[in-house]
Design a protein around this motif. Sequence first.
Motif, PDB file in Angstrom:
ATOM      1  N   SER A 264      36.477  10.306 -26.730  1.00 39.14           N
ATOM      2  CA  SER A 264      35.945  10.340 -27.985  1.00 39.14           C
ATOM      3  C   SER A 264      35.107  11.757 -28.001  1.00 39.14           C
ATOM      4  O   SER A 264      35.407  12.502 -28.839  1.00 39.14           O
ATOM      5  N   GLY A 265      34.744  12.076 -26.966  1.00 35.99           N
ATOM      6  CA  GLY A 265      34.233  13.501 -26.727  1.00 35.99           C
ATOM      7  C   GLY A 265      35.211  14.488 -26.897  1.00 35.99           C
ATOM      8  O   GLY A 265      35.031  15.407 -27.414  1.00 35.99           O
ATOM      9  N   ALA A 266      36.403  14.154 -26.226  1.00 35.20           N
ATOM     10  CA  ALA A 266      37.263  15.037 -26.527  1.00 35.20           C
ATOM     11  C   ALA A 266      37.695  15.612 -27.790  1.00 35.20           C
ATOM     12  O   ALA A 266      37.925  16.477 -28.499  1.00 35.20           O
ATOM     13  N   VAL A 267      37.820  14.253 -28.764  1.00 37.87           N
ATOM     14  CA  VAL A 267      38.249  14.483 -30.015  1.00 37.87           C
ATOM     15  C   VAL A 267      36.976  15.092 -30.886  1.00 37.87           C
ATOM     16  O   VAL A 267      37.269  15.895 -31.716  1.00 37.87           O
ATOM     17  N   ALA A 268      35.931  14.972 -30.516  1.00 35.26           N
ATOM     18  CA  ALA A 268      34.709  15.402 -31.187  1.00 35.26           C
ATOM     19  C   ALA A 268      34.837  16.702 -31.085  1.00 35.26           C
ATOM     20  O   ALA A 268      34.513  17.703 -32.023  1.00 35.26           O
ATOM     21  N   GLY A 269      34.896  17.389 -29.907  1.00 29.98           N
ATOM     22  CA  GLY A 269      34.860  18.767 -29.554  1.00 29.98           C
ATOM     23  C   GLY A 269      36.299  19.413 -30.450  1.00 29.98           C
ATOM     24  O   GLY A 269      36.004  20.476 -30.984  1.00 29.98           O
ATOM     25  N   LEU A 270      37.212  18.826 -30.277  1.00 33.63           N
ATOM     26  CA  LEU A 270      38.717  19.156 -31.119  1.00 33.63           C
ATOM     27  C   LEU A 270      38.083  19.573 -32.700  1.00 33.63           C
ATOM     28  O   LEU A 270      38.525  20.484 -33.252  1.00 33.63           O
ATOM     29  N   VAL A 271      37.561  18.377 -33.267  1.00 32.20           N
ATOM     30  CA  VAL A 271      37.115  18.308 -34.512  1.00 32.20           C
ATOM     31  C   VAL A 271      35.947  19.673 -34.764  1.00 32.20           C
ATOM     32  O   VAL A 271      36.095  20.325 -35.727  1.00 32.20           O
ATOM     33  N   ALA A 272      34.922  19.815 -33.826  1.00 29.86           N
ATOM     34  CA  ALA A 272      34.136  20.832 -34.081  1.00 29.86           C
ATOM     35  C   ALA A 272      34.613  22.078 -33.995  1.00 29.86           C
ATOM     36  O   ALA A 272      34.077  23.200 -34.468  1.00 29.86           O
ATOM     37  N   ILE A 273      35.535  22.367 -33.219  1.00 26.02           N
ATOM     38  CA  ILE A 273      35.954  23.707 -33.031  1.00 26.02           C
ATOM     39  C   ILE A 273      37.008  24.276 -34.078  1.00 26.02           C
ATOM     40  O   ILE A 273      37.207  25.457 -34.251  1.00 26.02           O
ATOM     41  N   THR A 274      37.549  23.118 -34.870  1.00 26.36           N
ATOM     42  CA  THR A 274      38.584  23.426 -35.968  1.00 26.36           C
ATOM     43  C   THR A 274      38.007  24.480 -36.697  1.00 26.36           C
ATOM     44  O   THR A 274      38.977  25.434 -37.044  1.00 26.36           O
ATOM     45  N   PRO A 275      36.921  24.415 -37.419  1.00 23.61           N
ATOM     46  CA  PRO A 275      36.418  25.339 -38.489  1.00 23.61           C
ATOM     47  C   PRO A 275      36.213  26.592 -37.892  1.00 23.61           C
ATOM     48  O   PRO A 275      36.242  27.501 -38.764  1.00 23.61           O
ATOM     49  N   SER A 276      35.637  26.655 -36.665  1.00 26.32           N
ATOM     50  CA  SER A 276      35.044  27.891 -36.173  1.00 26.32           C
ATOM     51  C   SER A 276      35.900  28.784 -35.235  1.00 26.32           C
ATOM     52  O   SER A 276      35.386  29.702 -34.849  1.00 26.32           O
ATOM     53  N   GLY A 277      36.707  27.951 -34.587  1.00 24.15           N
ATOM     54  CA  GLY A 277      37.368  28.620 -33.393  1.00 24.15           C
ATOM     55  C   GLY A 277      37.696  30.158 -33.125  1.00 24.15           C
ATOM     56  O   GLY A 277      37.406  30.800 -32.169  1.00 24.15           O
ATOM     57  N   ALA A 278      38.073  30.523 -34.413  1.00 25.31           N
ATOM     58  CA  ALA A 278      38.550  32.003 -34.324  1.00 25.31           C
ATOM     59  C   ALA A 278      37.575  33.027 -34.532  1.00 25.31           C
ATOM     60  O   ALA A 278      37.516  34.241 -34.242  1.00 25.31           O
ATOM     61  N   ALA A 279      36.354  32.528 -34.971  1.00 23.06           N
ATOM     62  CA  ALA A 279      35.024  33.361 -35.203  1.00 23.06           C
ATOM     63  C   ALA A 279      33.841  33.298 -34.230  1.00 23.06           C
ATOM     64  O   ALA A 279      33.078  34.283 -34.179  1.00 23.06           O
ATOM     65  N   VAL A 280      34.219  32.634 -32.904  1.00 22.45           N
ATOM     66  CA  VAL A 280      33.290  32.422 -32.056  1.00 22.45           C
ATOM     67  C   VAL A 280      34.058  33.128 -30.649  1.00 22.45           C
ATOM     68  O   VAL A 280      35.386  32.958 -30.657  1.00 22.45           O
ATOM     69  N   ASN A 281      33.313  33.250 -29.770  1.00 24.84           N
ATOM     70  CA  ASN A 281      33.938  33.628 -28.674  1.00 24.84           C
ATOM     71  C   ASN A 281      33.706  32.360 -27.517  1.00 24.84           C
ATOM     72  O   ASN A 281      33.272  31.412 -28.053  1.00 24.84           O
ATOM     73  N   ALA A 282      34.157  32.565 -26.422  1.00 25.24           N
ATOM     74  CA  ALA A 282      34.334  31.352 -25.444  1.00 25.24           C
ATOM     75  C   ALA A 282      32.852  30.712 -25.339  1.00 25.24           C
ATOM     76  O   ALA A 282      32.752  29.379 -24.930  1.00 25.24           O
ATOM     77  N   PHE A 283      32.006  31.748 -25.049  1.00 23.95           N
ATOM     78  CA  PHE A 283      30.496  30.839 -24.794  1.00 23.95           C
ATOM     79  C   PHE A 283      30.191  30.158 -25.998  1.00 23.95           C
ATOM     80  O   PHE A 283      29.619  29.154 -25.887  1.00 23.95           O
ATOM     81  N   GLY A 284      30.490  30.758 -27.317  1.00 22.16           N
ATOM     82  CA  GLY A 284      30.188  29.897 -28.567  1.00 22.16           C
ATOM     83  C   GLY A 284      30.872  28.655 -28.606  1.00 22.16           C
ATOM     84  O   GLY A 284      30.382  27.631 -28.935  1.00 22.16           O
ATOM     85  N   ALA A 285      32.055  28.547 -28.002  1.00 22.10           N
ATOM     86  CA  ALA A 285      32.944  27.452 -27.774  1.00 22.10           C
ATOM     87  C   ALA A 285      32.620  26.471 -27.073  1.00 22.10           C
ATOM     88  O   ALA A 285      32.499  25.333 -27.339  1.00 22.10           O
ATOM     89  N   ILE A 286      31.891  26.949 -25.970  1.00 22.93           N
ATOM     90  CA  ILE A 286      31.263  25.801 -25.040  1.00 22.93           C
ATOM     91  C   ILE A 286      29.966  25.293 -25.696  1.00 22.93           C
ATOM     92  O   ILE A 286      29.926  24.109 -25.590  1.00 22.93           O
ATOM     93  N   LEU A 287      29.315  26.210 -26.395  1.00 19.38           N
ATOM     94  CA  LEU A 287      27.995  25.655 -26.982  1.00 19.38           C
ATOM     95  C   LEU A 287      28.480  24.588 -27.950  1.00 19.38           C
ATOM     96  O   LEU A 287      27.782  23.444 -28.287  1.00 19.38           O
ATOM     97  N   ILE A 288      29.580  24.905 -28.795  1.00 23.00           N
ATOM     98  CA  ILE A 288      29.782  23.935 -30.173  1.00 23.00           C
ATOM     99  C   ILE A 288      30.219  22.639 -29.382  1.00 23.00           C
ATOM    100  O   ILE A 288      30.026  21.623 -29.969  1.00 23.00           O
ATOM    101  N   GLY A 289      30.977  22.754 -28.268  1.00 26.78           N
ATOM    102  CA  GLY A 289      31.694  21.525 -27.749  1.00 26.78           C
ATOM    103  C   GLY A 289      30.458  20.701 -27.002  1.00 26.78           C
ATOM    104  O   GLY A 289      30.410  19.588 -27.621  1.00 26.78           O
TER     105      GLY A 289
END
Lengths: 436, 112
Positions: A264-289
């Motif tokens: 479930s955590g994996a799916v939640a992370g996939l959902v959350a990065i979907t709108p934002s992914g290209a606009a953030v850097n890798a640290f932003g992605a960790i935080l979003i996850g």
Amino acid sequence: MNGADTAFVLISAALVMLMTPGLAFFYGGMVRVKSALNMLMMSFVSLGIVTVLWVLYGYSLAFGDDIGGGLLGDFGHVGLKGIRPETLTGGKEGIPVLAFALFQLMFAVITPALMSGALADRVRFSAWCLFITLWVSLVYFPVAHWVWQADGWLFKLKVIDFAGGTAVHINAGVGALAALLVVGKRIGFRKDPMRPHSLPLVMLGAGLLWFGWFGFNAGSALAANGTAATMALNTQVATGAAMLGWLAYERVRHGAFTTLGAASGAVAGLVAITPSGAAVNAFGAILIGLVAGTVCSWAVGLKFRLGYDDSLDVIGVHLVGGVIGTLLVGVLAVDGVGGATQLGRQAAGAFSVMAYSFAVSWLLAKLVDRVVGFRATEDDEIAGLDRAFHAETAYDHSAVGGTTALRGAPAPDRRPEDPLPDHGPGNQPDNKKVDA
Amino acid sequence: MKLVTAVVKPHRVDEIKDALQRFGIQGLTISDVQGHGRQRGHTEVYRGAEYRIDTLPKSRIEVLVEDQDAADVVDVIVRTARTGKIGDGKVWVVPVETVVRVRTGERGPDAL
């Protein structure tokens, strides 16, 4: 035509296609044995219904010429009229429009399938098919137009929704909430145990979703370029972090690192990065996850406190995850995109989709309920929907008893000299139906 | 004749079976069962929802024996099944009125 981009988008379309059966397994494993096939079918059937509707009018409503106001496409491309193999997007360096249409079709397929988890175990299959037919036509196609078509009003408002945080996840989460409020709770909700019947299937489904999501997110760049690479990397990073966030929350709150939590955590992370992914850097992605993993893990418990029966936590994972990703992009976006203004735009996008989707989904669910009856009968729900609607059962684990041959079944292999078993009068096998 | 029924931990079944065969028992029946004694169950967690599982998986071994062997068979089972921890199980003995071998129709001790 750009061959590399075309190849990438076609492969991405195939990857996104795999997400729908992946989702079916993710959900299918979480329900009880008696309705496992029904759960698989509620997701899987979308591949049939939405595919046909997309060709008939869906593509045209979503990506056809705007009828005005950025609200809907026109009927100019009904039946994919006017789109030929050599028709390209964006001039001679583009990709075939057919590749784009195929890729976007897969998004349209999975979005109504996402809602099915909220209605597990209690709706009539034919009513569900009618509901998603109406829902994609009146909710998904317009919202896709708002968000992704250059004339769409949210697109023009500069709302960032790279791969479907609003159009797919918030949309499906809110649609599911509206529908389940019409349909009601499962019999025995909060009283009977409703343990998942197969966590390995859940894990398999989550794995397929994670894999397919690279096509979903990176493919949304519509080009084999640095944006796609950023998105692919961030997809992996946010998903890993979200899994860890969910597991950590569970370990603290419930004392164990659960398999269902990891999936479930994996799916939640996939959902959350979907709108934002290209606009953030890798640290932003960790935080979003991390935020998505922990907050969604907390959010799935809301249904017990608030008393709505979101069977498989579509709201807790897709709506909450989608909102987190959509809003955080306003905070974490790099290269001067982020800030208060962007946060306001993101909120406007998220809440307008929520309002529209909730209202129309609720009306459609009411309509379906009024016209054909949305809810399965109490008997069917208790006995399981597999036998009621699909004339099948998921597993034959029975060691005792067996199956009586039915009409049309091959005759048993019997030598002529074998005596026939004497069942006696009144004890003949019923040749119409097998009582399991 | 007696029916000796033992409910034991599943992971002890193979050793009990071997010990009974060494003792000279011809046939036995083993089934998977659910239940609890003083041990009670355990808790499982699915997305934060806790489920109390009251019954635990156990194995039931049934052996038909002649009267004079019953005490020894019970002894063999108890010795092999014991781990010393909670949940080792129970063994009980009940009288059996008659036994028939289906293939031949033999009755009583001959049918064992």
